[in-house]
Design a protein around this motif. Structure first.
Motif, PDB file in Angstrom:
ATOM      1  N   UNK A   1      -4.174   3.577  98.240  1.00 49.96           N
ATOM      2  CA  UNK A   1      -4.877   4.664  97.558  1.00 49.96           C
ATOM      3  C   UNK A   1      -4.903   4.369  96.068  1.00 49.96           C
ATOM      4  N   UNK A   2      -6.102   4.122  95.522  1.00 51.82           N
ATOM      5  CA  UNK A   2      -6.257   3.836  94.103  1.00 51.82           C
ATOM      6  C   UNK A   2      -6.761   5.045  93.343  1.00 51.82           C
ATOM      7  N   UNK A   3      -7.071   4.838  92.062  1.00 51.07           N
ATOM      8  CA  UNK A   3      -7.537   5.943  91.222  1.00 51.07           C
ATOM      9  C   UNK A   3      -8.906   6.440  91.661  1.00 51.07           C
ATOM     10  N   UNK A   4      -9.741   5.515  92.159  1.00 52.48           N
ATOM     11  CA  UNK A   4     -11.117   5.889  92.494  1.00 52.48           C
ATOM     12  C   UNK A   4     -11.490   5.674  93.958  1.00 52.48           C
ATOM     13  N   UNK A   5     -10.598   5.063  94.730  1.00 48.59           N
ATOM     14  CA  UNK A   5     -10.945   4.734  96.122  1.00 48.59           C
ATOM     15  C   UNK A   5      -9.681   4.706  96.965  1.00 48.59           C
ATOM     16  N   UNK A   6      -9.771   5.276  98.155  1.00 50.68           N
ATOM     17  CA  UNK A   6      -8.633   5.297  99.076  1.00 50.68           C
ATOM     18  C   UNK A   6      -8.917   4.390 100.263  1.00 50.68           C
ATOM     19  N   UNK A   7      -8.120   3.333 100.384  1.00 51.18           N
ATOM     20  CA  UNK A   7      -8.314   2.371 101.463  1.00 51.18           C
ATOM     21  C   UNK A   7      -8.127   2.962 102.850  1.00 51.18           C
ATOM     22  N   UNK A   8      -7.471   4.129 102.928  1.00 57.78           N
ATOM     23  CA  UNK A   8      -7.307   4.771 104.243  1.00 57.78           C
ATOM     24  C   UNK A   8      -8.654   5.128 104.867  1.00 57.78           C
ATOM     25  N   UNK A   9      -9.668   5.314 104.021  1.00 61.89           N
ATOM     26  CA  UNK A   9     -11.000   5.655 104.536  1.00 61.89           C
ATOM     27  C   UNK A   9     -11.640   4.477 105.269  1.00 61.89           C
ATOM     28  N   UNK A  10     -11.026   3.280 105.168  1.00 68.51           N
ATOM     29  CA  UNK A  10     -11.585   2.083 105.793  1.00 68.51           C
ATOM     30  C   UNK A  10     -10.873   1.705 107.097  1.00 68.51           C
ATOM     31  N   UNK A  11     -10.026   2.613 107.585  1.00 70.91           N
ATOM     32  CA  UNK A  11      -9.287   2.307 108.814  1.00 70.91           C
ATOM     33  C   UNK A  11     -10.228   2.050 109.992  1.00 70.91           C
ATOM     34  N   UNK A  12     -11.260   2.877 110.113  1.00 71.83           N
ATOM     35  CA  UNK A  12     -12.238   2.702 111.188  1.00 71.83           C
ATOM     36  C   UNK A  12     -12.919   1.339 111.057  1.00 71.83           C
ATOM     37  N   UNK A  13     -13.282   0.973 109.838  1.00 69.80           N
ATOM     38  CA  UNK A  13     -13.913  -0.324 109.585  1.00 69.80           C
ATOM     39  C   UNK A  13     -12.990  -1.464 110.005  1.00 69.80           C
ATOM     40  N   UNK A  14     -11.704  -1.328 109.713  1.00 70.15           N
ATOM     41  CA  UNK A  14     -10.739  -2.361 110.093  1.00 70.15           C
ATOM     42  C   UNK A  14     -10.677  -2.518 111.605  1.00 70.15           C
ATOM     43  N   UNK A  15     -10.682  -1.387 112.310  1.00 65.09           N
ATOM     44  CA  UNK A  15     -10.657  -1.442 113.775  1.00 65.09           C
ATOM     45  C   UNK A  15     -11.919  -2.098 114.319  1.00 65.09           C
ATOM     46  N   UNK A  16     -13.067  -1.734 113.773  1.00 67.54           N
ATOM     47  CA  UNK A  16     -14.333  -2.302 114.240  1.00 67.54           C
ATOM     48  C   UNK A  16     -14.450  -3.798 113.948  1.00 67.54           C
ATOM     49  N   UNK A  17     -13.809  -4.251 112.878  1.00 70.42           N
ATOM     50  CA  UNK A  17     -13.824  -5.684 112.535  1.00 70.42           C
ATOM     51  C   UNK A  17     -12.716  -6.452 113.250  1.00 70.42           C
ATOM     52  N   UNK A  18     -12.023  -5.765 114.170  1.00 66.92           N
ATOM     53  CA  UNK A  18     -10.978  -6.369 115.007  1.00 66.92           C
ATOM     54  C   UNK A  18      -9.778  -6.860 114.210  1.00 66.92           C
ATOM     55  N   UNK A  19      -9.428  -6.121 113.172  1.00 70.92           N
ATOM     56  CA  UNK A  19      -8.176  -6.414 112.482  1.00 70.92           C
ATOM     57  C   UNK A  19      -7.038  -6.229 113.474  1.00 70.92           C
ATOM     58  N   UNK A  20      -5.950  -6.984 113.281  1.00 72.70           N
ATOM     59  CA  UNK A  20      -4.828  -6.898 114.209  1.00 72.70           C
ATOM     60  C   UNK A  20      -3.937  -5.704 113.904  1.00 72.70           C
ATOM     61  N   UNK A  21      -3.903  -5.288 112.629  1.00 67.66           N
ATOM     62  CA  UNK A  21      -2.990  -4.214 112.242  1.00 67.66           C
ATOM     63  C   UNK A  21      -3.455  -3.572 110.945  1.00 67.66           C
ATOM     64  N   UNK A  22      -3.056  -2.322 110.759  1.00 71.01           N
ATOM     65  CA  UNK A  22      -3.279  -1.646 109.484  1.00 71.01           C
ATOM     66  C   UNK A  22      -1.968  -1.001 109.044  1.00 71.01           C
TER      67      UNK A  22
END
Length: 495
Positions: free
Chosen positions: A50-71
């Motif tokens: 979670x940064x000042x202007x963007x929260x990486x948690x919002x990309x969890x779905x994207x990570x799953x769709x790109x077949x990441x192994x873990x978040x």
């Protein structure tokens, strides 16, 4: 790499997707580690920051769709219903990233002597002093700081004083590969607050000094928070070396877990400077002094003032702790130079000219009052202020220069998206609170030319604000502009 290896020093739970089903981390293979959603690929571990202007948690779905192994997450995230991605839940993802990064690069800090320096002023200069001393004693030393990262013969432009933990661990791993046995780094309060230096224990932590700075909406809420963050270093190092003359040292060391030593001028400190004598030669200012305590030696430094002695004492304390002798320390100290930090540039036998990064009122006042001790014929300052920054800095710097300089040349710095003349007018507002004499010259090269052309016997001229920077930022574009180059051009043109 097996996931369990990356998590072995972290408190966490690993589940399948959004379920409560516990996953065996020994059975999850990780291909790489990323915290930028644009770099997510099949098999990667994505850390949600979670940064000042963007929260990486919002990309969890994207990570799953790109077949990441873990978040790695610090709260629940949205995932596809049937998703079995390994979800690593931690209390703080930045903290976790530091430990994961250290493990990913096979703990490079364990293969190096690690020296971290924190403080409001003096960090950059002291890192170079320490590196010079250790290299002179036969060590191979990497450096991480405000100006650059040095790995062997490679010099890399620095984006942050203290890089994000993944980059920091990668740099140290490359240092190990390059044959370095030590690393000296600047450790900013922001870096400590954001856990960038977690994942290892420093062999030596250093505190130079502290004054109110970096306090604001995106930095520290108040001075107490600023001090607290600085003090975190001394709960993450084996040996602490601190400026015993700073009135806040006891606060910085509160709750420390290291063995602590002090340096300075005061009675009872572990390393003291005594017998100071100022050096003034044509185009050169410096200090002689002796030390007593942890090491007894005679020292000479070719930068002016007591703050230069503090930097040198700090470096001497570190060098002796790592086994360096006075015979190895003294020549390294005498020859050390830091780009843009009280950097003397020889232009005349009649007056002294220097380049310094002083870009706020506090730093400019410290520099000018120090130079007053050398009894110049005239003390002349050449500076501007950056655009799209606080106007208060402009008023304050103008007032400081008006009080402590004999003559000021107001010029342009990095105007960014503002008009240089508007910034200069704000500086002039501060100047007018004093009786200081001044002139305004918008073009920085012409301002420097004016200073050189009008230099008199015994003058000290300070080009302040740019320091190590080799560009001028105008309307979003960084144009090449190095004051060292400008000075040489002016001297050639005069011939």
């Amino acid at each position: 790499m097996i996931l369990s290896k990356l998590l072995e020093e972290l408190k966490c739970t690993v589940t399948a997707g959004n379920s409560a089903e516990i996953l065996d981390a020994d059975k999850v293979e990780i291909k790489d580690v990323v915290n930028d959603n644009r770099k997510i690929s099949e098999g990667s571990l994505f850390i949600c920051i979670k940064g000042a202007n963007f929260d990486g948690h919002s990309c969890a779905m994207e990570a799953a769709n790109k077949k990441a192994a873990a978040i790695v997450v610090e709260h629940d995230v949205e995932l596809p219903g049937d998703c079995k991605i390994a979800v690593i839940r931690v209390e703080n993802t930045r903290y976790a990233m530091a430990f994961i990064s250290a493990a990913y690069f096979d703990h490079p800090a364990r293969k190096l002597k690690t020296i971290g320096i924190t403080g409001t002023k003096g960090k950059t200069t002291t890192t170079y002093l320490i590196r010079n001393m250790l290299e002179n004693a036969g060590h191979k030393v990497g450096l991480i700081g405000t100006i650059e990262v040095i790995i062997g013969e490679e010099h890399i432009h620095a984006e942050n004083t203290t890089p994000e933990s993944f980059a920091l661990q990668e740099y140290m791993a490359r240092m190990v590969e390059a044959g370095c046995d030590s690393v000296v780094m600047e450790v900013s309060s922001q870096g400590l607050m954001l856990h960038r230096t977690q994942g290892f224990i420093f062999d030596i932590g250093i505190f130079t000094n502290i004054e109110p700075d970096h306090i604001g909406p995106n930095e520290h809420k108040d001075f107490e928070d600023y001090m607290h963050c600085k003090g975190l270093l001394f709960k993450q190092c084996r040996i602490g070396i601190c400026n015993g003359d700073d009135i806040h040292t006891d606060d910085i060391l509160e709750g420390h877990t290291c063995k602590a030593y002090t340096y300075g001028f005061g009675e009872g400190l572990d390393l003291r400077a005594i017998n100071l004598a100022y050096i003034r030669k044509p185009g050169e200012l410096g200090v002689f002094f002796d030390t007593e305590g942890l090491i007894n030696m005679h020292a000479e430094i070719r930068t002016p003032g007591k703050f230069s002695v503090y930097n040198a004492l700090c470096a001497i304390a570190v060098a002796q702790e790592l086994g360096c002798t006075p015979e190895e320390i003294a020549p390294a100290l005498k020859d050390a130079k830091v780009k843009g930090r009280i950097e003397m540039v020889k232009v005349s036998d009649e007056f002294t000219l220097m380049i310094d990064y002083a870009h706020n009122a506090m730093a400019l006042k410290s520099l000018l009052t120090t130079l007053r001790d050398y009894h110049p014929n005239r003390l002349i300052s050449v500076f501007g202020c950056g655009g799209n920054r606080s106007k208060l800095r402009r008023f304050e710097m103008g007032e400081v220069s008006g009080k402590y300089s004999d003559f000021t040349i107001i010029t342009s710095d990095n105007p960014r998206y503002e008009e240089p003349e508007d910034i200069m007018n704000d500086i002039e507002t501060g100047m007018k609170k004093t009786d200081g004499k001044y002139i305004k010259i918008t073009d920085r090269k012409e301002a420097i030319r004016y200073a050189i052309d009008h230099g008199e016997q015994g003058d000290i001229i300070v080009l302040a604000g740019k320091g190590h920077e080799d560009y001028q930022e105008i309307k979003g574009v960084k144009y090449p502009m190095d004051e060292r180059v400008i000075i040489q051009e002016i001297l050639q043109e005069r011939k």
